[in-house]
Design a protein around this motif. Structure first.
Motif, PDB file in Angstrom:
ATOM      1  N   ALA A 212       0.836  -1.207   0.000  1.00  9.85           N
ATOM      2  CA  ALA A 212       0.000   0.000   0.000  1.00  9.85           C
ATOM      3  C   ALA A 212       0.869   1.254   0.000  1.00  9.85           C
ATOM      4  N   SER A 213       1.969   1.233   0.749  1.00 10.36           N
ATOM      5  CA  SER A 213       2.855   2.404   0.764  1.00 10.36           C
ATOM      6  C   SER A 213       3.447   2.647  -0.615  1.00 10.36           C
ATOM      7  N   LEU A 214       3.852   1.560  -1.227  1.00  9.45           N
ATOM      8  CA  LEU A 214       4.471   1.649  -2.545  1.00  9.45           C
ATOM      9  C   LEU A 214       3.458   2.118  -3.596  1.00  9.45           C
ATOM     10  N   SER A 215       2.230   1.653  -3.478  1.00  9.87           N
ATOM     11  CA  SER A 215       1.234   1.917  -4.509  1.00  9.87           C
ATOM     12  C   SER A 215       0.564   3.269  -4.354  1.00  9.87           C
ATOM     13  N   TYR A 216       0.458   3.746  -3.118  1.00  7.12           N
ATOM     14  CA  TYR A 216      -0.308   4.975  -2.888  1.00  7.12           C
ATOM     15  C   TYR A 216       0.520   6.100  -2.267  1.00  7.12           C
ATOM     16  N   GLY A 217       1.789   5.812  -1.970  1.00  7.49           N
ATOM     17  CA  GLY A 217       2.627   6.853  -1.370  1.00  7.49           C
ATOM     18  C   GLY A 217       2.229   7.202   0.048  1.00  7.49           C
ATOM     19  N   ILE A 218       1.453   6.321   0.694  1.00  9.87           N
ATOM     20  CA  ILE A 218       1.055   6.593   2.083  1.00  9.87           C
ATOM     21  C   ILE A 218       2.166   6.120   3.032  1.00  9.87           C
ATOM     22  N   PRO A 219       2.257   6.683   4.234  1.00 10.55           N
ATOM     23  CA  PRO A 219       3.246   6.172   5.185  1.00 10.55           C
ATOM     24  C   PRO A 219       2.959   4.704   5.495  1.00 10.55           C
ATOM     25  N   LEU A 220       3.962   4.009   6.001  1.00 11.21           N
ATOM     26  CA  LEU A 220       3.760   2.611   6.401  1.00 11.21           C
ATOM     27  C   LEU A 220       2.676   2.587   7.478  1.00 11.21           C
ATOM     28  N   SER A 221       1.605   1.835   7.247  1.00  6.04           N
ATOM     29  CA  SER A 221       0.399   1.995   8.082  1.00  6.04           C
ATOM     30  C   SER A 221      -0.090   0.677   8.671  1.00  6.04           C
ATOM     31  N   PHE A 222       0.850  -0.155   9.111  1.00  6.47           N
ATOM     32  CA  PHE A 222       0.468  -1.473   9.637  1.00  6.47           C
ATOM     33  C   PHE A 222      -0.620  -1.362  10.714  1.00  6.47           C
ATOM     34  N   ASP A 223      -0.467  -0.399  11.611  1.00  5.70           N
ATOM     35  CA  ASP A 223      -1.428  -0.285  12.728  1.00  5.70           C
ATOM     36  C   ASP A 223      -2.823   0.132  12.271  1.00  5.70           C
ATOM     37  N   ARG A 224      -2.919   0.729  11.073  1.00  6.83           N
ATOM     38  CA  ARG A 224      -4.212   1.211  10.601  1.00  6.83           C
ATOM     39  C   ARG A 224      -4.975   0.143   9.801  1.00  6.83           C
ATOM     40  N   ILE A 225      -4.341  -1.014   9.573  1.00  9.94           N
ATOM     41  CA  ILE A 225      -4.999  -2.055   8.773  1.00  9.94           C
ATOM     42  C   ILE A 225      -5.964  -2.849   9.653  1.00  9.94           C
ATOM     43  N   TYR A 226      -7.178  -3.051   9.163  1.00  5.12           N
ATOM     44  CA  TYR A 226      -8.108  -3.939   9.865  1.00  5.12           C
ATOM     45  C   TYR A 226      -7.616  -5.379   9.646  1.00  5.12           C
ATOM     46  N   LYS A 227      -7.492  -6.140  10.750  1.00 11.49           N
ATOM     47  CA  LYS A 227      -6.921  -7.490  10.618  1.00 11.49           C
ATOM     48  C   LYS A 227      -7.824  -8.528  11.262  1.00 11.49           C
ATOM     49  N   GLU A 228      -8.140  -9.537  10.505  1.00 15.20           N
ATOM     50  CA  GLU A 228      -8.915 -10.660  11.046  1.00 15.20           C
ATOM     51  C   GLU A 228      -8.402 -11.926  10.370  1.00 15.20           C
ATOM     52  N   GLY A 229      -8.124 -12.948  11.168  1.00 18.14           N
ATOM     53  CA  GLY A 229      -7.550 -14.175  10.618  1.00 18.14           C
ATOM     54  C   GLY A 229      -8.602 -15.215  10.268  1.00 18.14           C
TER      55      GLY A 229
END
Ligand code: HSE
Length: 431
Positions: A212-229
């Motif tokens: 996502a950072s590479l594709s959209y130029g956004i900062p690295l946003s691991f904490d902002r990703i919704y995660k469900e396994g």
């Protein structure tokens, strides 16, 4: 750095380290013929230099001290394949400070501490290559950075964790429960002893952070990703999904809606005739839609010694071929014009599995709550008939807002006719 000879040191002689060494030793002549670059495998550092990895490493190459690589002035590229956060982070920062380029497969480190590493690389004018960090052997970083550079990326859908794809595939084929297939996957070496990051969507989210950072130029946003396994997926859900024409996959999703980006990792029901739903076993795939190119898909092995080694060596050649360091800093890109959407604001279709007491009037109670929350039903299945006992009731919805879904489930789960916590799965595809 544009040199005909590239001296490489590998830190970490595990699965990927041995694949990388094997490729350099086996295919070095071919690579040199193609690219004009001769890769010299100068040193390999690992705490264990005794175990046989099945690679004929020339004498004097092995060392137990990573700093014999980091401090060696003749080494141009340090390949960090230790994994984890420390000491990998220190090795990478120290290598950059010593003026080395760095190549890594370490998605967890880059997704969570990448800002520090890319900042140092930028300060030193060096590169950090991380092709191997996302989808193993699939050259998706090169695709996003170069092949699709002319596009606004509209969406990315990735199956980028082989372990969870293997588990879901076997659950689908055999109707076997999650726990049983996980155990088999561990016996076969497909899943780690501690599989948490794979099955809880963490590894997928690390990779999505980078994409996502590479594709959209956004900062690295691991904490902002919704995660469900995938741990709560049952064979029952898979069977109902199939009846409705869907397959369940653990997906990484990045999607632009206006100037907002959805970033989410969760089990997803996908139309079973879609290309990505056919990606089975340990295989990975990334489906990307660009505004100019349209739909594209990249498929291959996301893990393993040789596929991941293939990506590592490609980064080494890439670095050797450029005149100067290409920094991967996402910090220098400036304001990207995107904001990350709150996961409660996403809109998609939903599958519900309610566990209800089989008695008259239950469906109308549930549909009443759904209707009151603006959720419109598109299909209902109730097969079992056990009057007064708990049975599954499956409901598929039209597009709805996640916030409404969450609120509706909270309310429904308090109804006396509900016998167990309601499960829902997000559904992607056309209505
Ligand atoms: N554990 C990962 C997977 C491989 O199962 O795909 C390395 O990223």
């Amino acid at each position: 750095m544009s040199k005909a000879v590239v001296n490489v040191g590998i830190i970490g002689f595990g699965t990927v380290g041995s694949g990388t060494a094997r490729i350099i030793l086996q295919n070095g002549a071919l690579i040199e013929k193609r690219t004009g670059k001769k890769i010299i495998l100068k040193r390999i550092a690992d705490l264990d230099i005794v175990r046989d990895r099945g690679v004929a490493v020339p004498p004097g190459v092995l060392t137990t001290d990573a700093y014999e690589i980091i401090n060696d002035p003749s080494i141009d590229v340090v390949v960090e394949l230790v994994g984890g956060i420390q000491p990998a982070k220190k090795f990478m920062l120290d290598a950059l400070k010593q003026g080395k380029h760095v190549v890594t497969a370490n998605k967890a480190l880059l997704a969570t501490k990448g800002h520090e590493i890319f900042k140092e690389a930028e300060a030193q004018g060096k590169s950090v290559g991380f092709e191997a960090a996302v989808a193993g052997g699939i050259p998706i970083i090169k695709v996003m950075r170069e092949g699709l550079v002319a596009n606004n990326i509209l969406s990315i859908y990735g199956i980028i964790n082989g372990t969870s794809n293997y588990i879901l595939t076997r659950m689908t084929r055999e109707g076997a429960p999650f726990e049983k297939v996980l155990e088999d996957a561990q016996d076969l070496g497909y899943a780690e002893n501690d599989p948490t990051w794979d099955i809880e969507g963490i590894d997928t989210a690390h990779k999505l952070t980078l994409l996502a950072s590479l594709s959209y130029g956004i900062p690295l946003s691991f904490d902002r990703i919704y995660k469900e396994g995938i741990t709560a997926i049952t064979p029952e859900d898979i069977a109902y999904a199939s009846e409705l024409g869907y397959k369940i996959k653990l997906l990484a999703i990045a999607k632009v809606v206006n100037s907002e980006i959805e970033l989410r990792v969760h089990p997803t029901m996908l139309p079973e005739d879609s290309l990505i739903s056919k990606v089975d076993d340990v295989l990975n795939a990334v489906y990307v839609i660009g505004d100019a190119v349209g739909e594209t898909m990249y498929y291959g092995r996301g893990a393993g010694d040789m596929p991941t080694g293939s990506a590592v060596v490609s980064d080494i050649i890439d670095i050797a071929s450029r005149g100067k360091g290409r920094c991967c800093s996402f910090l220098s890109a400036g304001p990207c014009g995107y904001t990350i959407k709150d996961s409660l604001d996403i809109e998609t279709m939903y599958y519900f599995r309610f566990t209800v007491l089989d008695r008259p009037g239950v469906l109308s109670k549930i549909s009443g709550v759904l209707g009151a929350h603006n959720i419109s039903i598109s299909a209902v299945i109730q097969k079992e008939r056990r009057e007064g006992e708990a049975v599954p009731l499956v409901v598929l919805t039209h597009r709805a807002k996640e916030r409404d879904i969450v609120n509706a489930v909270k309310e429904i789960d308090t109804l006396p006719v509900i016998a167990a916590k309601t499960r829902f799965i997000r559904v992607e595809g056309k209505e």
